[in-house]
Design a protein around this motif. Structure first.
Motif, mmCIF file in Angstrom:
data_model
loop_
_atom_site.group_PDB
_atom_site.id
_atom_site.type_symbol
_atom_site.label_atom_id
_atom_site.label_comp_id
_atom_site.label_asym_id
_atom_site.label_seq_id
_atom_site.Cartn_x
_atom_site.Cartn_y
_atom_site.Cartn_z
ATOM 1 N N GLN A 142 164.735 14.645 90.568
ATOM 2 C CA GLN A 142 163.652 14.189 89.581
ATOM 3 C C GLN A 142 164.228 14.327 88.080
ATOM 4 N N GLN A 186 162.307 14.085 84.696
ATOM 5 C CA GLN A 186 161.068 14.482 83.722
ATOM 6 C C GLN A 186 161.117 14.311 82.300
ATOM 7 N N TYR A 201 168.450 7.076 89.253
ATOM 8 C CA TYR A 201 167.287 7.447 89.418
ATOM 9 C C TYR A 201 166.397 7.377 88.075
ATOM 10 N N GLY A 243 162.909 8.266 85.672
ATOM 11 C CA GLY A 243 161.843 9.231 85.368
ATOM 12 C C GLY A 243 160.491 8.198 85.440
ATOM 13 N N ARG A 244 159.324 8.922 85.161
ATOM 14 C CA ARG A 244 158.232 8.337 85.185
ATOM 15 C C ARG A 244 157.791 7.642 83.785
#
Length: 120
Positions: A2, A4, A109, A111-112
């Motif tokens: 993840q 963040q 990847y 992040g949001r």
């Protein structure tokens, strides 16, 4: 894995903000870490990137105002944004190219995203 991101907010033109993005999970290594942004009605664009060795790259619109850095021990990338302009308003996304094992592939990847609004 993840990513963040944090640190966005509402600021006035000329002010500064510092964004952070921490990667967590099963991580073997991280190559390039980067910040992208997407303004309303526009395509996502690269803001800045940094390799594990510290080599950096910046978009033309942020050169001289933004500084990217990273803490390899903490798997964290930062974006120091100075002299912010209204046109910097966007959702900022962090991206990292990560291997989760020694023999595994590199995968990207995201992040949001964190919203940065520059307005008087």
């Amino acid at each position: 894995v993840q990513l963040q991101a944090s640190g966005g907010g509402l600021v006035q033109p000329g002010w500064s903000l510092r964004l952070s993005c921490a990667a967590s999970g099963s991580i073997f290594s991280i190559n390039i870490m980067a910040w992208y942004r997407q303004a309303p009605g526009k395509q996502r664009e690269l803001v800045s990137s940094i390799t594990s060795g510290g080599s950096t790259n910046y978009g033309d619109s942020v050169k001289g105002r933004f500084t990217i850095s990273r803490d390899n021990a903490e798997n964290t990338v930062y974006l120091q944004m100075n002299s912010l302009k209204p046109e910097d308003t966007a959702v900022y996304y962090c991206n990292a190219n990560i291997k989760i094992s020694a023999l595994g592939p590199v995968r990207g990847y995201w992040g949001r995203g964190t919203l940065v609004t520059v307005s008087s």
